[in-house]
Every structure is written in C-alpha cells, then in structure tokens.
Scaffold this active site. Structure first.
Site, PDB file in Angstrom:
ATOM      1  N   THR A 121       0.813  -1.214   0.000  1.00 48.48           N
ATOM      2  CA  THR A 121       0.000   0.000   0.000  1.00 48.48           C
ATOM      3  C   THR A 121       0.846   1.263   0.000  1.00 48.48           C
ATOM      4  O   THR A 121       1.963   1.264   0.556  1.00 48.48           O
ATOM      5  CB  THR A 121      -0.913   0.001   1.257  1.00 48.48           C
ATOM      6  N   TYR A 146      -1.747   0.105  10.457  1.00 57.42           N
ATOM      7  CA  TYR A 146      -2.057  -0.543   9.176  1.00 57.42           C
ATOM      8  C   TYR A 146      -0.836  -0.490   8.254  1.00 57.42           C
ATOM      9  O   TYR A 146      -0.368  -1.518   7.748  1.00 57.42           O
ATOM     10  CB  TYR A 146      -3.264   0.130   8.510  1.00 57.42           C
TER      11      TYR A 146
HETATM   12  N1  LIG Z   1      -8.774  -1.163  -1.095  1.00 55.54           N
HETATM   13  C1  LIG Z   1      -7.714  -0.383  -1.148  1.00 55.54           C
HETATM   14  O1  LIG Z   1      -7.825   0.805  -1.517  1.00 55.54           O
HETATM   15  C2  LIG Z   1      -6.351  -0.924  -0.804  1.00 55.54           C
HETATM   16  C3  LIG Z   1      -5.254  -0.053  -0.898  1.00 55.54           C
HETATM   17  C4  LIG Z   1      -3.993  -0.550  -0.607  1.00 55.54           C
HETATM   18  C5  LIG Z   1      -3.823  -1.881  -0.240  1.00 55.54           C
HETATM   19  N2  LIG Z   1      -4.902  -2.696  -0.141  1.00 55.54           N
HETATM   20  C6  LIG Z   1      -4.677  -4.098   0.259  1.00 55.54           C
HETATM   21  O2  LIG Z   1      -5.335  -4.953  -0.658  1.00 55.54           O
HETATM   22  C7  LIG Z   1      -5.796  -6.126  -0.007  1.00 55.54           C
HETATM   23  C8  LIG Z   1      -7.240  -6.367  -0.378  1.00 55.54           C
HETATM   24  O3  LIG Z   1      -8.016  -5.235  -0.009  1.00 55.54           O
HETATM   25  P1  LIG Z   1      -9.556  -5.121  -0.359  1.00 55.54           P
HETATM   26  O4  LIG Z   1      -9.868  -3.680  -0.529  1.00 55.54           O
HETATM   27  O5  LIG Z   1      -9.900  -6.069  -1.424  1.00 55.54           O
HETATM   28  O6  LIG Z   1     -10.192  -5.575   1.028  1.00 55.54           O
HETATM   29  P2  LIG Z   1     -11.415  -6.556   1.321  1.00 55.54           P
HETATM   30  O7  LIG Z   1     -11.714  -6.411   2.778  1.00 55.54           O
HETATM   31  O8  LIG Z   1     -12.502  -6.356   0.350  1.00 55.54           O
HETATM   32  O9  LIG Z   1     -10.747  -7.986   1.044  1.00 55.54           O
HETATM   33  C9  LIG Z   1     -10.016  -8.710   1.992  1.00 55.54           C
HETATM   34  C10 LIG Z   1     -10.436 -10.175   1.873  1.00 55.54           C
HETATM   35  O10 LIG Z   1      -9.660 -10.964   2.762  1.00 55.54           O
HETATM   36  C11 LIG Z   1     -10.520 -11.818   3.522  1.00 55.54           C
HETATM   37  N3  LIG Z   1      -9.830 -12.037   4.805  1.00 55.54           N
HETATM   38  C12 LIG Z   1      -9.484 -11.082   5.710  1.00 55.54           C
HETATM   39  N4  LIG Z   1      -8.820 -11.667   6.755  1.00 55.54           N
HETATM   40  C13 LIG Z   1      -8.762 -12.997   6.482  1.00 55.54           C
HETATM   41  C14 LIG Z   1      -8.204 -14.116   7.168  1.00 55.54           C
HETATM   42  N5  LIG Z   1      -7.607 -13.972   8.338  1.00 55.54           N
HETATM   43  N6  LIG Z   1      -8.324 -15.346   6.597  1.00 55.54           N
HETATM   44  C15 LIG Z   1      -8.939 -15.495   5.407  1.00 55.54           C
HETATM   45  N7  LIG Z   1      -9.486 -14.476   4.715  1.00 55.54           N
HETATM   46  C16 LIG Z   1      -9.390 -13.239   5.243  1.00 55.54           C
HETATM   47  C17 LIG Z   1     -11.827 -11.057   3.640  1.00 55.54           C
HETATM   48  O11 LIG Z   1     -12.950 -11.875   3.870  1.00 55.54           O
HETATM   49  C18 LIG Z   1     -11.901 -10.383   2.260  1.00 55.54           C
HETATM   50  O12 LIG Z   1     -12.539 -11.207   1.313  1.00 55.54           O
HETATM   51  C19 LIG Z   1      -5.555  -5.912   1.478  1.00 55.54           C
HETATM   52  O13 LIG Z   1      -4.410  -6.644   1.862  1.00 55.54           O
HETATM   53  C20 LIG Z   1      -5.297  -4.426   1.591  1.00 55.54           C
HETATM   54  O14 LIG Z   1      -4.424  -4.116   2.654  1.00 55.54           O
HETATM   55  C21 LIG Z   1      -6.168  -2.247  -0.414  1.00 55.54           C
END
Ligand SMILES: NC(=O)c1ccc[n+]([C@@H]2O[C@H](COP(=O)([O-])OP(=O)(O)OC[C@H]3O[C@@H](n4cnc5c(N)ncnc54)[C@H](O)[C@@H]3O)[C@@H](O)[C@H]2O)c1
Length: 332
Positions: A121, A146
C-alpha cells in the site's frame, strides 16, 4: 500447456475478486484456489476457481491445503484494511496482516512455492513529502499500524527472497476505485471508507450525505490529492506480475498508480457530473493523519512488467462505481 495452480488469499474481497475474474478468463487457463474466511468478502464475488472458506490463522487447515495442492504461486490479499481501526486495535492488524503473512510465507518455503504477489500500500510512504510523486526508493515512514503491518510484511518478503529460493512482487496500491468494467464484480465491503464509493452511495441514495475532511490544505482547491487507479487496471498488474515471476523474474517492489492525482473536490465534482445528482457534502475539519498529496511515480511497473493501464480516466472510474452501486441497491 501445463496449468499453473494459483492460491489467492482474500479472493472474495474487493480487489481479490477482480483479480480472480481476470485470472479465470486469462488464456493461461490458471487453476485457482481462493482461500477466504468471508469476514468482509462475499461468496458470490468469487466467479472462478474453488473457494475454500477458511481463516488464515487456522494453521493446520491452511497447511493441509498446501500439502494437498502443489501451488505455483500465491497472491496474498487477505488482511484487515481500515486505517482508523488499526489505530484503536493494532493487535488485530499485526495479527491479521503481519503474523498471518509470516505463516503463509513459512508454508511457501516449506512447500516450495517460489512465487508470491503481495498487496502492499501507499500507506508505507506515510505523509510523503507533500509535493513530489512517491518513488519505490523513497524512505518508508508509515504513520499508523495498518501501514506498519504492511511494511513489516514487505521486510519479511525481502529477507525471505535473500535467504530462500523465493521471489516476490510487492505492489504498493495507491487509491483503488471503481468496479469491473463489465459490471461482473465490484466493491461490496461493508462500511467501506473509499471516497469514490461513498460519493457514489450518496448519488444513488444509499447515503444521505458525506463529509469532506479539510478544505485548507496547500493545494489549488484546498483539498487533499490522491492517485485513483481503476480496480481492473490494478487487477491486471497482478496478472502481469504473475507472468513475470513464472518466467523467472526477480523480486520487485512496484507502485500501482497512474502517476497523477485528483483532489477531493474534483472527485466529488466528477461524481456529481456523471450521476447528474447534486450530492450533499458537509465540509468539516481536517482528519488526523491525512497527507496533503500522495501520487505515485508510475514508470517502474510499466518498464518492469510491461503493465499498460486502460482505464486512466476519472469519469470512467466514477461511472463504473456508480453503475455498481446502482446494481447493489437493486439486488435482493
Ligand atoms: N482497497 C484499497 O484501496 C487498498 C489499498 C492498498 C492496499 N490494499 C490491500 O489490498 C488487499 C485487499 O483489499 P480489499 O480492498 O480487497 O479488502 P477486502 O476487505 O474487500 O478484502 C479482503 C479479503 O480478505 C478476507 N480475509 C481477511 N482476513 C482474512 C483471514 N484472516 N483469513 C482469510 N481471509 C481473510 C476477507 O474476507 C476479504 O474477502 C488488502 O491486503 C489491503 O491491505 C487495499
């Protein structure tokens, strides 16, 4: 051609489901296993592959999956992503983001899975310098648990790649936005804090109003500037990263953004224009810890992976977000 088997953790979530959608329709005919505990993800968002409903912290169950399947690569999305929550509950973030990543990495070494793509991120850059685009070589200085939990995973990756037969691509996402261009998947995350989603929810009548935090920043219109990237372009970066690693590419840390930004006011104006709705915006004080400007220097990913963004257009991004919110509103 031998099918490559890919483990996608968190593949039922926002970004993961877009990557699974592209992986499933790719000519490489990948075999996909999604591991997700559905804490924020949805079963219906997994359009391809097998969904294993499991918690990453259930070590024996996850190890069993590694023992049964011979994965060629892991794409690791699973994690907790709400920055303010990471401040009030850091233990959750270090456990779910850092500790669970370590378990996963140890399994990769044990079961000889040599290729790993990690969702990092722009939060690792902290406040940035307020002016210039962030380059991958900049000092990292995350300002919340985070960002730290993610940076610690980057460090583990770096050390693992030095010590073991293991390569990774860590993608530092800037502001991910929009929904699949064909409307097949989109963002369903409950209580999402993403600006374009919230503004789109106002335009579609799901929310009454939204807040604009801070109008006195040193920018042209006084509001913060971010680099918004369409989620399908971001998803494609994962497929490009995967091909790169499967061909023997070396470990890389790569920004994922377009290299230019939009202010909060510009985003709100785009949502008003595209939707034709005059959404209600309450201007309030600055929020603690918001950087003035975070924009990526975006050329490294293009030269290393050959990634070519297709949807670098704020109004198009907004349109896909609005269409998705409309669809969610009308689904049972
Ligand atoms: N959305 C953004 O703008 C953004 C920006 C930078 C980085 N990220 C990173 O991208 C990744 C995905 O983000 P997202 O926006 O799709 O989030 P999201 O919450 O939609 O997806 C996360 C997924 O992981 C699953 N999950 C969480 N903890 C778990 C565990 N312990 N065991 C099994 N499954 C688990 C959740 O059910 C979900 O389906 C994350 O690692 C986040 O840090 C997202």
């Amino acid at each position: 051609m031998e099918r490559k088997k890919i483990l996608v953790t968190g593949g039922a979530g926002y970004i993961g489901s877009h990557v699974v959608n592209l992986l499933g329709s790719a000519p490489e005919n990948y075999e996909i296993v999604v591991l997700d505990n559905l804490s924020t993800g949805r079963r219906e968002s997994v359009l391809y592959g097998e969904l294993v409903e499991e918690h990453l912290e259930n070590l024996s169950a996850v190890e069993k999956i590694f023992a049964q399947e011979k994965f060629d690569a892991v794409i690791h999305f699973a994690g907790s992503i709400v920055v303010p929550e990471s401040v009030t509950d850091p233990a959750k973030y270090y456990a779910n983001n850092t500790e669970n990543s370590l378990h996963l990495l140890k399994l990769c070494i044990q079961y000889k899975v040599k290729n790993f793509i990690f969702s990092s991120t722009a939060a690792v850059y902290g406040m940035g310098d307020g002016e210039s685009p962030c380059t991958e070589d900049d000092h990292t200085l995350p300002i919340n648990p985070y960002g730290r939990s993610k940076l610690m995973t980057e460090w583990m990756l770096e050390d693992f790649a030095k010590a073991y037969d293991f390569n990774y691509v860590a993608l530092r996402y800037f502001n991910v936005a929009g929904a699949n261009i064909d409307g097949k998947v989109g963002q369903c995350t409950p209580n999402a804090t993403h600006l374009i989603k919230i503004a789109s929810q106002c335009a579609t009548g799901v929310r009454e109003k939204m807040s604009l935090f801070g109008t006195d920043y040193p920018t042209a219109d006084g509001t913060c500037i971010r680099d918004y990237i369409h989620v399908d372009d971001l998803a494609q970066a994962h497929l490009d990263g995967l091909s790169y690693l499967l061909k023997g590419g070396e470990s890389q840390i790569l920004n994922c953004g377009y290299g230019h930004g939009a202010s909060v006011r510009e985003v709100i104006a785009a949502v008003k224009e595209v939707s034709g709705v005059d959404i209600v915006v309450e201007e309030t004080e600055r929020r603690l810890g918001d950087a003035v400007q975070l924009i990526s220097k975006a050329d490294k990913i293009q030269s290393v992976l050959g990634w070519k963004p297709k949807y670098d257009d704020l109004k198009l991004i907004v349109k896909t977000a609005l269409d998705w919110e409309e669809k969610l509103k009308n689904s049972p």
